[in-house]
Design a protein around this motif. Structure first.
Motif, PDB file in Angstrom:
ATOM      1  N   GLY A 145      24.708  76.160   3.711  1.00  0.00           N
ATOM      2  CA  GLY A 145      24.884  76.835   3.888  1.00  0.00           C
ATOM      3  C   GLY A 145      25.385  77.621   2.247  1.00  0.00           C
ATOM      4  O   GLY A 145      24.813  76.490   1.733  1.00  0.00           O
ATOM      5  N   ASN A 168      25.354  74.398  -1.020  1.00  0.00           N
ATOM      6  CA  ASN A 168      25.704  73.760   0.089  1.00  0.00           C
ATOM      7  C   ASN A 168      24.519  72.203  -0.107  1.00  0.00           C
ATOM      8  O   ASN A 168      23.547  72.855   0.331  1.00  0.00           O
ATOM      9  CB  ASN A 168      26.426  73.518   0.943  1.00  0.00           C
ATOM     10  CG  ASN A 168      27.845  74.278   0.636  1.00  0.00           C
ATOM     11  OD1 ASN A 168      28.192  74.539  -0.109  1.00  0.00           O
ATOM     12  ND2 ASN A 168      28.098  74.156   1.926  1.00  0.00           N
ATOM     13  N   ASN A 269      29.429  68.834   2.248  1.00  0.00           N
ATOM     14  CA  ASN A 269      29.241  70.289   1.683  1.00  0.00           C
ATOM     15  C   ASN A 269      28.431  70.910   3.104  1.00  0.00           C
ATOM     16  O   ASN A 269      27.024  71.028   2.952  1.00  0.00           O
ATOM     17  CB  ASN A 269      29.579  70.899   0.570  1.00  0.00           C
ATOM     18  CG  ASN A 269      30.139  70.503  -0.333  1.00  0.00           C
ATOM     19  OD1 ASN A 269      29.892  69.603  -1.510  1.00  0.00           O
ATOM     20  ND2 ASN A 269      31.192  70.451  -0.529  1.00  0.00           N
ATOM     21  N   ALA A 271      28.525  74.265   5.832  1.00  0.00           N
ATOM     22  CA  ALA A 271      28.391  76.135   5.850  1.00  0.00           C
ATOM     23  C   ALA A 271      29.773  76.767   4.046  1.00  0.00           C
ATOM     24  O   ALA A 271      30.713  75.430   3.656  1.00  0.00           O
ATOM     25  CB  ALA A 271      29.104  76.192   6.766  1.00  0.00           C
ATOM     26  N   MET A 272      29.760  77.740   4.594  1.00  0.00           N
ATOM     27  CA  MET A 272      31.343  78.284   3.262  1.00  0.00           C
ATOM     28  C   MET A 272      31.438  79.697   4.081  1.00  0.00           C
ATOM     29  O   MET A 272      31.296  80.084   4.627  1.00  0.00           O
ATOM     30  CB  MET A 272      29.819  78.366   1.911  1.00  0.00           C
ATOM     31  CG  MET A 272      28.160  79.154   2.139  1.00  0.00           C
ATOM     32  SD  MET A 272      27.952  81.039   2.732  1.00  0.00           S
ATOM     33  CE  MET A 272      27.262  81.053   4.412  1.00  0.00           C
ATOM     34  N   THR A 282      33.514  76.785  -0.704  1.00  0.00           N
ATOM     35  CA  THR A 282      31.990  75.852  -0.505  1.00  0.00           C
ATOM     36  C   THR A 282      33.350  74.040   0.803  1.00  0.00           C
ATOM     37  O   THR A 282      33.945  74.259   0.649  1.00  0.00           O
ATOM     38  CB  THR A 282      31.528  74.425  -1.059  1.00  0.00           C
ATOM     39  OG1 THR A 282      30.453  73.773   0.323  1.00  0.00           O
ATOM     40  CG2 THR A 282      32.356  73.900  -1.945  1.00  0.00           C
ATOM     41  N   ALA A 283      32.473  74.406   2.480  1.00  0.00           N
ATOM     42  CA  ALA A 283      33.635  73.552   2.916  1.00  0.00           C
ATOM     43  C   ALA A 283      33.144  71.938   3.336  1.00  0.00           C
ATOM     44  O   ALA A 283      31.810  72.195   2.492  1.00  0.00           O
ATOM     45  CB  ALA A 283      33.256  74.156   4.482  1.00  0.00           C
ATOM     46  N   GLU A 285      33.087  69.264   5.188  1.00  0.00           N
ATOM     47  CA  GLU A 285      33.627  68.833   6.663  1.00  0.00           C
ATOM     48  C   GLU A 285      32.891  67.642   7.035  1.00  0.00           C
ATOM     49  O   GLU A 285      34.251  67.008   6.616  1.00  0.00           O
ATOM     50  CB  GLU A 285      32.088  69.201   7.492  1.00  0.00           C
ATOM     51  CG  GLU A 285      31.821  69.037   8.719  1.00  0.00           C
ATOM     52  CD  GLU A 285      30.450  69.250   9.841  1.00  0.00           C
ATOM     53  OE1 GLU A 285      30.271  69.612  10.692  1.00  0.00           O
ATOM     54  OE2 GLU A 285      29.290  69.561   8.202  1.00  0.00           O
ATOM     55  N   GLU A 374      33.963  73.571   8.480  1.00  0.00           N
ATOM     56  CA  GLU A 374      32.417  74.286   9.451  1.00  0.00           C
ATOM     57  C   GLU A 374      31.964  75.324   7.785  1.00  0.00           C
ATOM     58  O   GLU A 374      31.115  74.917   7.058  1.00  0.00           O
ATOM     59  CB  GLU A 374      32.299  74.361  10.052  1.00  0.00           C
ATOM     60  CG  GLU A 374      30.411  74.794  10.165  1.00  0.00           C
ATOM     61  CD  GLU A 374      29.849  73.565  10.493  1.00  0.00           C
ATOM     62  OE1 GLU A 374      28.591  73.832  10.144  1.00  0.00           O
ATOM     63  OE2 GLU A 374      30.182  72.179  10.794  1.00  0.00           O
ATOM     64  N   GLY A 375      33.273  76.085   7.559  1.00  0.00           N
ATOM     65  CA  GLY A 375      32.914  76.875   7.072  1.00  0.00           C
ATOM     66  C   GLY A 375      34.028  77.936   6.695  1.00  0.00           C
ATOM     67  O   GLY A 375      34.748  77.544   7.675  1.00  0.00           O
ATOM     68  N   SER A 391      38.211  79.765  10.463  1.00  0.00           N
ATOM     69  CA  SER A 391      37.151  78.123   9.907  1.00  0.00           C
ATOM     70  C   SER A 391      37.535  77.329  11.299  1.00  0.00           C
ATOM     71  O   SER A 391      37.961  76.970  11.531  1.00  0.00           O
ATOM     72  CB  SER A 391      37.719  77.929   9.019  1.00  0.00           C
ATOM     73  OG  SER A 391      37.636  76.749   8.138  1.00  0.00           O
ATOM     74  N   TRP A 494      29.715  77.281  12.655  1.00  0.00           N
ATOM     75  CA  TRP A 494      29.734  78.392  11.881  1.00  0.00           C
ATOM     76  C   TRP A 494      30.844  79.946  12.782  1.00  0.00           C
ATOM     77  O   TRP A 494      30.367  80.049  13.773  1.00  0.00           O
ATOM     78  CB  TRP A 494      28.423  79.258  11.753  1.00  0.00           C
ATOM     79  CG  TRP A 494      27.948  78.266  10.816  1.00  0.00           C
ATOM     80  CD1 TRP A 494      27.824  76.958  11.162  1.00  0.00           C
ATOM     81  CD2 TRP A 494      26.799  78.325   9.888  1.00  0.00           C
ATOM     82  NE1 TRP A 494      27.394  76.100  10.190  1.00  0.00           N
ATOM     83  CE2 TRP A 494      26.673  76.708   9.137  1.00  0.00           C
ATOM     84  CE3 TRP A 494      27.043  79.543   9.443  1.00  0.00           C
ATOM     85  CZ2 TRP A 494      26.082  77.220   8.075  1.00  0.00           C
ATOM     86  CZ3 TRP A 494      26.587  79.154   7.615  1.00  0.00           C
ATOM     87  CH2 TRP A 494      25.790  78.015   7.185  1.00  0.00           C
TER      88      TRP A 494
END
Length: 680
Positions: A145, A168, A269, A271-272, A282-283, A285, A374-375, A391, A494
């Motif tokens: 992402g 990411n 990391n 998605a975002m 930033t996610a 996961e 995920e984001g 999210s 997402w």
């Protein structure tokens, strides 16, 4: 190097172990009454008939005159009611080791893994011999992402020729990052007992986030602005603050942070989400695989899939440095402040990074919950109203969440502090096309009653003895959602919000474990190898509402797969738009929906791809096909919509440079040859 005796799929980036054994079945009245409006999926390779509610959400698209345009979503130039039309010729499926875009478009690779970025600007070495220190100064591996922040955004500008591209780096390929792959010492049984410390340092450095200052020249070419103070690497070793309700909680105490308010690194990391105040979330996961516990798993570890061995064996670095030992989360000392038994509890959050403040410390925003993020996607903000964001938890049978801030948004004072307090909800999708947001808050009487009733029982595979406090709820977000009665989804990834209608979209990538015994209205496909996209409208067009109406936007699949509403096929997939495993999702500034895939490739589907969709007509066209072996992930345009950035992750063969043996993740810049708007 001998590997552990683990599931052979474990190192597959798409491997999602099922760790939700709660068996939630919130649809007590499934098929209890006939539905007046039905959406049906037909066709596809062996697909069975499946029925779900189909709702017209047009009534939920009222514009709010008080809505505030945010710096992360600049208004398009020349926006018109026809702006969502898809004005390009769809590309065919492809198995070539190259990027394919429509006629009249050009695609070029940009900032591949190893691009010099900071410090002494060490050059990428095609033989894999860059050191760990050098990787800390280079663009990371496995791009994912990303977002483009105009360079003049803080001053209210909307530059489309210069900005910060923030991206990411999800994970790594050990075969490619080292000259001969990962190495290490093994015992007589072939079990790894030690790894070279610099290999570990390099692998940690290849994770995380890159902030890249880029600029378009008069010739139209984009380049990295070397020497810019904004260029930055945030890695798996960067020091970070823990913010929100979980900060200071005993279950986050470590040798590094006895006060439980700091940690090191962000990992996996995916998605975002750009925030309304111009920062980047930033996610984290699939972080669970980076930790090893050779003893008894805690419930926090078990519910997330932590095991007895780790994915990359970082805890076995041969110099036994504290920064590597921390990945061993076994309780080996007398107390938590003398070991790293709680280190994994400092992961699983959304992490806020200010790209315009390169010296600032990243902040882990714990009020948004701890799971396999995920984001995150933010709803449009309104002066004086709470901030709302969504999210997904990307694992089979996991959930979709919504956070509503306790404090209202005011543009003049907005910042990450708005994410420190609020209510976290989890979604339940009812059979009749309605849905509910269930609060995960001990101050809510309904949730508290469910928690009290669950004490002394087994929730899934977890013997539940209660929650100590709200911080404990958030550290155990998945377990709390189990107890609340949320709907287990087919890998929610997402999200995206239609800027015109306000509807919220989420990809449900796939779930090959879904059986006839556990299908439901929102996840109606047995052995769902192709996935689908769900959407909903909040009650009264109010993002803080606790109820919503939903339908399924499209079922993915092969030629002939239909999405049918009231007996009419609203989508019939053909050669121009077949796809599987929708993953990345983004609405551009003109309201087109971009769908990216991360699934299986064969002669029917070809390589992974990106499609564009008109959310009103459900017209879908294939716009982009990636090279062999890749995932197409991460997409954004400049504010004028004339330059598009698309990320290619884990390509194989020798893309993008045929002269190099090792493949390199890279961003692809897509432009129209006539300089026009992408997709129009």
């Amino acid at each position: 190097m001998a590997k552990h005796d683990i599931d052979p799929n474990y190192n597959d980036p798409n491997y999602e172990p099922v760790v939700n054994h709660s068996g939630n079945t919130p649809f007590e009245s499934v098929l209890a009454s006939r539905l007046k409006r039905r959406s049906v999926m037909k066709g596809g390779m062996g697909a069975a008939l499946a029925s779900v509610m189909g709702l017209s959400l047009a009534g939920c698209s009222d514009d709010d005159d008080d809505a505030v345009a945010t710096p992360s979503t600049p208004a398009p130039d020349g926006d018109t009611p026809s702006a969502t039309e898809l004005g390009f010729k769809p590309v065919a499926v492809s198995t070539a080791n190259s990027v394919v875009v429509p006629e009249g478009y050009t695609a070029k690779a940009f900032v591949p893994w190893g691009t010099p970025l900071t410090g002494s600007l060490p050059e990428y070495r095609a033989d894999g011999n860059n050191t760990g220190e050098e990787q800390e100064q280079q663009v990371g591996m496995h791009h994912d992402g990303m977002h483009f922040f105009p360079i003049d955004m803080k001053a209210g500008g909307n530059s489309s020729t210069e900005g910060l591209l923030v991206m990411n780096h999800e994970y790594i390929n050990q075969t490619h990052i080292h000259p001969a792959g990962a190495t290490g010492e093994t015992n007589l049984d072939g079990v790894i007992i030690s790894r070279p410390a610099d290999e570990v340092r390099k692998e940690i450095a290849a994770h995380g986030v890159s902030v890249i200052h880029i600029k378009q020249g008069a010739d139209g070419e984009w380049t990295v602005v070397h020497g810019s103070p904004y260029n930055r690497r945030v890695t798996g070793g960067t020091e970070m603050d823990i913010r929100g309700p979980v900060s200071g909680y005993s279950k986050l105490v470590t040798s590094f942070s006895p006060l439980a308010n700091q940690t090191r690194g962000t990992l996996n990391n995916c998605a975002m989400g750009p925030t309304p105040w111009g920062t980047y979330l930033t996610a984290e996961e699939n972080w669970h695989g980076y930790f090893a516990n050779s003893g008894v798993l805690t419930r926090e570890q078990a519910r997330h899939g932590v095991g007895s061995t780790s994915r990359y064996d970082w805890e076995l670095a041969d110099n036994a440095a504290d920064e590597y030992v921390r990945f061993n989360v076994t309780a080996i000392a007398a107390s938590a402040d003398q070991d790293y038994r709680n280190e994994a509890n400092t992961y699983g959050y959304m992490v806020e990074i200010d790209p315009f403040a390169p010296e600032s410390r990243p902040q882990k925003r714990t009020a948004l919950g701890r799971f396999g993020h995920e984001g995150v996607i933010f709803a449009p903000v309104t002066e004086g109203e709470p901030v709302v964001c969504y999210s997904g938890d990307d694992s089979r049978y996991e959930y979709i969440y919504k956070f509503v801030s306790a404090q209202p948004y005011y543009a003049a004072t907005a910042g990450g502090h708005l994410l420190n307090q609020g209510t976290l909800y989890v979604a339940r999708f009812n059979e009749d096309g309605t849905g509910e947001w269930l609060p995960l808050d001990l101050s809510d009487a309904g949730f508290k009653a469910k928690v009290d009733a669950a004490v002394g029982t087994t929730v899934g595979a977890i013997a539940f003895d209660g929650f100590e406090n709200q911080a404990d709820v958030l550290v155990n977000t998945r377990l709390a959602a189990d107890i609340a009665g949320a709907t287990p989804m087919d890998r929610p990834e997402w999200g995206a919000i239609d800027p015109n209608s306000g509807e919220v979209y989420f990809t449900l990538t796939n779930n090959s474990k879904r059986t006839a015994d556990d299908i439901d209205a929102a996840n109606p496909v047995i052995n769902n190898i192709n996935g689908h996209i769900i959407r909903w409208a909040e009650a009264g067009s109010d993002y803080t509402a606790t109820s919503f109406e939903w339908d399924i936007f499209v079922f993915a699949g092969e030629q002939g797969t239909e999405t049918v509403v009231d007996g009419e096929a609203v989508v019939t997939l053909d050669d121009s738009n077949i796809f599987n495993s929708p993953d990345g999702l983004w609405f551009d500034y003109n309201g087109r929906l971009w769908i990216q895939t991360d699934g299986y490739s064969n002669e029917v589907f070809g390589n992974q791809m990106m499609l564009a969709a008109n959310p009103v007509t459900r017209e879908i066209k294939r716009f982009f096909v990636g090279p062999q072996g890749c995932e197409v992930t991460g997409v954004v345009t400049t504010p004028d919509s004339k330059t598009m950035f698309v990320n290619i992750q884990h390509p194989k063969a020798n893309w993008p440079n045929a002269a190099e043996a090792r493949p390199r993740d890279a961003t692809v810049i897509v432009t129209r040859d006539d300089g026009g708007v992408i997709g129009a």
